[in-house]
Write an enzyme that holds these catalytic residues in place. Structure first.
Site, PDB file in Angstrom:
ATOM      1  N   PRO A  31       0.839  -1.198   0.000  1.00 19.35           N
ATOM      2  CA  PRO A  31       0.000   0.000   0.000  1.00 19.35           C
ATOM      3  C   PRO A  31       0.877   1.252   0.000  1.00 19.35           C
ATOM      4  O   PRO A  31       1.818   1.356   0.796  1.00 19.35           O
ATOM      5  CB  PRO A  31      -0.785  -0.114   1.314  1.00 19.35           C
ATOM      6  CG  PRO A  31       0.001  -1.058   2.169  1.00 19.35           C
ATOM      7  CD  PRO A  31       0.727  -1.967   1.242  1.00 19.35           C
ATOM      8  N   ALA A  64      -3.707   3.657   1.262  1.00 19.02           N
ATOM      9  CA  ALA A  64      -4.619   3.762   2.398  1.00 19.02           C
ATOM     10  C   ALA A  64      -5.806   4.647   2.024  1.00 19.02           C
ATOM     11  O   ALA A  64      -5.635   5.719   1.450  1.00 19.02           O
ATOM     12  CB  ALA A  64      -3.878   4.334   3.593  1.00 19.02           C
ATOM     13  N   HIS A 179      -5.785  -1.377   8.059  1.00 18.04           N
ATOM     14  CA  HIS A 179      -4.497  -0.725   8.340  1.00 18.04           C
ATOM     15  C   HIS A 179      -4.316  -0.618   9.856  1.00 18.04           C
ATOM     16  O   HIS A 179      -4.824   0.297  10.496  1.00 18.04           O
ATOM     17  CB  HIS A 179      -4.484   0.668   7.703  1.00 18.04           C
ATOM     18  CG  HIS A 179      -3.121   1.272   7.579  1.00 18.04           C
ATOM     19  ND1 HIS A 179      -2.047   0.873   8.342  1.00 18.04           N
ATOM     20  CD2 HIS A 179      -2.649   2.255   6.769  1.00 18.04           C
ATOM     21  CE1 HIS A 179      -0.973   1.584   8.005  1.00 18.04           C
ATOM     22  NE2 HIS A 179      -1.319   2.428   7.046  1.00 18.04           N
ATOM     23  N   GLY A 180      -3.577  -1.561  10.385  1.00 15.75           N
ATOM     24  CA  GLY A 180      -3.292  -1.549  11.825  1.00 15.75           C
ATOM     25  C   GLY A 180      -1.827  -1.235  12.078  1.00 15.75           C
ATOM     26  O   GLY A 180      -1.234  -1.746  13.028  1.00 15.75           O
ATOM     27  N   ALA A 181      -1.245  -0.399  11.195  1.00 22.26           N
ATOM     28  CA  ALA A 181       0.208  -0.184  11.247  1.00 22.26           C
ATOM     29  C   ALA A 181       0.554   1.296  11.282  1.00 22.26           C
ATOM     30  O   ALA A 181      -0.323   2.170  11.257  1.00 22.26           O
ATOM     31  CB  ALA A 181       0.861  -0.849  10.031  1.00 22.26           C
ATOM     32  N   HIS A 182       1.869   1.581  11.379  1.00 20.42           N
ATOM     33  CA  HIS A 182       2.483   2.886  11.106  1.00 20.42           C
ATOM     34  C   HIS A 182       1.952   4.079  11.889  1.00 20.42           C
ATOM     35  O   HIS A 182       1.911   5.200  11.377  1.00 20.42           O
ATOM     36  CB  HIS A 182       2.392   3.193   9.600  1.00 20.42           C
ATOM     37  CG  HIS A 182       3.201   2.231   8.795  1.00 20.42           C
ATOM     38  ND1 HIS A 182       2.906   1.874   7.513  1.00 20.42           N
ATOM     39  CD2 HIS A 182       4.306   1.529   9.126  1.00 20.42           C
ATOM     40  CE1 HIS A 182       3.782   1.004   7.078  1.00 20.42           C
ATOM     41  NE2 HIS A 182       4.645   0.771   8.037  1.00 20.42           N
ATOM     42  N   TYR A 184      -1.050   4.959  12.934  1.00 18.94           N
ATOM     43  CA  TYR A 184      -2.373   5.521  12.694  1.00 18.94           C
ATOM     44  C   TYR A 184      -3.347   5.047  13.788  1.00 18.94           C
ATOM     45  O   TYR A 184      -2.927   4.425  14.760  1.00 18.94           O
ATOM     46  CB  TYR A 184      -2.824   5.205  11.255  1.00 18.94           C
ATOM     47  CG  TYR A 184      -1.871   5.862  10.276  1.00 18.94           C
ATOM     48  CD1 TYR A 184      -1.794   7.255  10.199  1.00 18.94           C
ATOM     49  CD2 TYR A 184      -0.985   5.114   9.505  1.00 18.94           C
ATOM     50  CE1 TYR A 184      -0.883   7.884   9.359  1.00 18.94           C
ATOM     51  CE2 TYR A 184      -0.066   5.737   8.653  1.00 18.94           C
ATOM     52  CZ  TYR A 184      -0.021   7.121   8.592  1.00 18.94           C
ATOM     53  OH  TYR A 184       0.887   7.746   7.778  1.00 18.94           O
ATOM     54  N   ARG A 231      -2.765  -5.409   8.352  1.00 21.11           N
ATOM     55  CA  ARG A 231      -1.361  -4.972   8.346  1.00 21.11           C
ATOM     56  C   ARG A 231      -0.954  -4.488   9.740  1.00 21.11           C
ATOM     57  O   ARG A 231      -1.678  -3.714  10.361  1.00 21.11           O
ATOM     58  CB  ARG A 231      -1.146  -3.848   7.324  1.00 21.11           C
ATOM     59  CG  ARG A 231       0.338  -3.599   7.106  1.00 21.11           C
ATOM     60  CD  ARG A 231       0.632  -2.637   5.987  1.00 21.11           C
ATOM     61  NE  ARG A 231       1.822  -3.088   5.266  1.00 21.11           N
ATOM     62  CZ  ARG A 231       2.692  -2.286   4.658  1.00 21.11           C
ATOM     63  NH1 ARG A 231       2.491  -0.987   4.634  1.00 21.11           N
ATOM     64  NH2 ARG A 231       3.734  -2.774   4.041  1.00 21.11           N
ATOM     65  N   GLY A 300      12.023  -2.961   2.986  1.00 17.97           N
ATOM     66  CA  GLY A 300      13.443  -3.001   2.613  1.00 17.97           C
ATOM     67  C   GLY A 300      13.834  -4.124   1.682  1.00 17.97           C
ATOM     68  O   GLY A 300      15.028  -4.308   1.404  1.00 17.97           O
TER      69      GLY A 300
HETATM   70  C1  LIG Z   1       5.224   7.074  -0.614  1.00 18.27           C
HETATM   71  C2  LIG Z   1       4.865   6.015   0.377  1.00 18.27           C
HETATM   72  C3  LIG Z   1       3.556   5.876   0.769  1.00 18.27           C
HETATM   73  C4  LIG Z   1       3.191   4.874   1.687  1.00 18.27           C
HETATM   74  N1  LIG Z   1       1.883   4.719   2.010  1.00 18.27           N
HETATM   75  C5  LIG Z   1       1.502   3.688   2.787  1.00 18.27           C
HETATM   76  C6  LIG Z   1       0.124   3.428   3.011  1.00 18.27           C
HETATM   77  O1  LIG Z   1      -0.763   4.099   2.469  1.00 18.27           O
HETATM   78  N2  LIG Z   1      -0.192   2.393   3.817  1.00 18.27           N
HETATM   79  C7  LIG Z   1       0.758   1.601   4.421  1.00 18.27           C
HETATM   80  O2  LIG Z   1       0.412   0.681   5.156  1.00 18.27           O
HETATM   81  N3  LIG Z   1       2.067   1.814   4.194  1.00 18.27           N
HETATM   82  C8  LIG Z   1       2.463   2.812   3.375  1.00 18.27           C
HETATM   83  N4  LIG Z   1       3.791   2.989   3.081  1.00 18.27           N
HETATM   84  C9  LIG Z   1       4.762   1.981   3.544  1.00 18.27           C
HETATM   85  C10 LIG Z   1       4.973   0.934   2.430  1.00 18.27           C
HETATM   86  O3  LIG Z   1       3.810   0.163   2.223  1.00 18.27           O
HETATM   87  C11 LIG Z   1       6.138  -0.026   2.745  1.00 18.27           C
HETATM   88  O4  LIG Z   1       5.856  -0.748   3.922  1.00 18.27           O
HETATM   89  C12 LIG Z   1       7.446   0.738   2.910  1.00 18.27           C
HETATM   90  O5  LIG Z   1       7.683   1.561   1.782  1.00 18.27           O
HETATM   91  C13 LIG Z   1       8.627  -0.222   3.085  1.00 18.27           C
HETATM   92  O6  LIG Z   1       8.719  -1.088   1.983  1.00 18.27           O
HETATM   93  P1  LIG Z   1       9.797  -0.847   0.795  1.00 18.27           P
HETATM   94  O7  LIG Z   1      11.162  -0.915   1.456  1.00 18.27           O
HETATM   95  O8  LIG Z   1       9.574  -2.014  -0.139  1.00 18.27           O
HETATM   96  O9  LIG Z   1       9.535   0.472   0.179  1.00 18.27           O
HETATM   97  C14 LIG Z   1       4.181   4.011   2.224  1.00 18.27           C
HETATM   98  C15 LIG Z   1       5.506   4.170   1.823  1.00 18.27           C
HETATM   99  C16 LIG Z   1       5.856   5.143   0.914  1.00 18.27           C
HETATM  100  C17 LIG Z   1       7.303   5.255   0.474  1.00 18.27           C
END
Ligand SMILES: Cc1cc2nc3c(=O)[nH]c(=O)nc-3n(C[C@H](O)[C@H](O)[C@H](O)COP(=O)(O)O)c2cc1C
Length: 375
Positions: A31, A64, A179-182, A184, A231, A300
């Site tokens: 996402p 999201a 979305h249970g992450a990051h 929020y 998530r 990553g």
């Molecule tokens: C521009 C951007 C927007 C993101 N938006 C969301 C989101 O809407 N929902 C979410 O759960 N994570 C979001 N993420 C986190 C990503 O889903 C992912 O977990 C994160 O980029 C790490 O993975 P990667 O190393 O493959 O980029 C976002 C990340 C980026 C860079």
């Protein structure tokens, strides 16, 4: 530049059955908030963006998507609480389905990661707490002081998630990701660094997770466990939302997910990569082993690490964020071991309908998809 494709199928390209869904490979679109849905309404260029990334048997997770007017924290994030939004999503989901891919809608509420200006009638953003996000957390935003939800208000928010899930299925999405992450709203309740409540939604681990568990229960009852993924990012501290015991938190949540027979997937984010050697810490195996459904790991990953973790049985699927954003044909590039486009961070979140969005090039030898790049 395309190197000669190996005759052997790499682990990332092995088919996989997720519930009833026959996936043709293991490379999932993570996402990614893109903020190109003006006035919370997904636009025709959103269809171009997702269908560029869709191939037969692929799995895409949407950016999201707001469950209600109070759920917003990023301007021009899409919504899924009105009929107009539902109608606007339909051609986008159709475009993805025409390419043969599966599409899940990530449903969220940002909680305190918002401002009064983003909220209806300039109200304070809602949260578990009145603790404001203090420092510049790298998002370029100054967040407003939140208002803790009254206990009696919580069922209403649970219902917003339920309705959003119902709407997503009406649109034609194959399922929803909660979305249970990051950092929020749901995580603001789950983590002890942001939950300072003294009602039944605060204190013990069970109490702190109650809100998220109620959302999961309601969504599962509404659309069926086979259409629900969740998530989680227990190790993250994004927007100052951290827990003192992330292992216990993740362990508890996975056990809650298992209580829903057939709950489709658990999508977990790795701890931040080490600053010293830039390596993924790989802390998720315990949870993958404990979870009864499909496990998706994120954070990553590149081609080599993805192949390794799928090959080793550390995870079933790998979600790619930044690499998939910059490489609309990422699975194909992995398959043939092609070089990758570099992502441009400055265009991750802008309002442009093309730049940094649908203008990343496809592999030169792949003519099938070229027509969609500038559509
Ligand atoms: C521009 C951007 C927007 C993101 N938006 C969301 C989101 O809407 N929902 C979410 O759960 N994570 C979001 N993420 C986190 C990503 O889903 C992912 O977990 C994160 O980029 C790490 O993975 P990667 O190393 O493959 O980029 C976002 C990340 C980026 C860079």
């Amino acid at each position: 530049m395309v190197r000669e494709a190996s005759k052997e199928t790499i682990p990332l390209m092995r088919p996989y059955k997720m519930g009833q869904l026959e996936l043709s490979h293991r490379v999932v679109l993570a996402p990614l908030t893109r903020c190109r849905s003006y006035g919370n309404l997904p636009q025709p260029h959103v269809a171009v963006y997702y269908s560029q990334r869709a191939i037969r048997g692929g799995l895409l997770i949407s950016e999201a998507t707001d469950v209600s007017p109070t759920a917003q924290g990023y301007q021009d994030s899409p919504g899924i609480w009105t009929q107009e939004q539902v109608e606007a999503w339909k051609p986008i989901v159709d475009a993805v389905h025409r390419k043969g891919a599966f599409f899940f809608c990530q449903i969220w509420h940002v909680g305190r990661v918002s401002t009064n200006e983003m909220q209806p009638d300039g109200q304070a953003p809602i949260s578990s707490t009145d603790k404001q996000i203090t420092s510049d957390v790298g998002t370029g935003m100054a967040y407003s002081k939140p208002r803790p939800l009254w206990t009696e208000e919580i069922p209403g928010i649970v219902d917003d998630f339920r309705c959003a899930a119902r709407n997503a299925i009406e649109v034609g999405f194959d399922g929803v990701e909660i979305h249970g992450a990051h950092g929020y709203l749901l995580e603001q309740f789950m983590k002890d660094g942001t939950n300072d409540r003294d009602d039944e939604y605060g204190g013990s681990l069970e109490n702190r997770c109650r809100f998220a568990v109620e959302v999961i229960d309601a969504v599962v009852r509404e659309v069926g466990a086979h259409r629900v993924g969740v998530r989680l990012s227990p190790f993250a501290d994004f927007v100052e939302c951290a827990d003192s015991d992330p292992v216990a938190l993740a362990d508890y949540m996975v056990r809650q997910l298992n209580m829903h027979e057939g709950l489709l997937y658990c999508h977990m984010v790795e701890p931040r990569m080490s600053n010293v050697d830039n390596r993924i810490p790989h802390r998720l195996l315990t949870f993958r082993k404990a979870f009864n459904g499909t496990f998706i790991a994120a954070g990553g990953y590149d081609r080599e690490e993805g192949n390794k973790v799928v090959g080793d049985g550390y995870t079933d699927l790998v979600a790619y964020g930044r690499l998939f954003l910059a490489n609309p044909d990422l699975p194909r590039r992995f398959e043939v071991d092609a070089s990758l486009n570099k992502y441009d961070r400055s265009t991750f979140i802008t309002r442009d309908p093309i730049v940094g969005y649908t203008d990343y090039p496809f592999l030169e030898d792949d003519h099938n998809d070229h027509s969609t790049i500038h559509a």
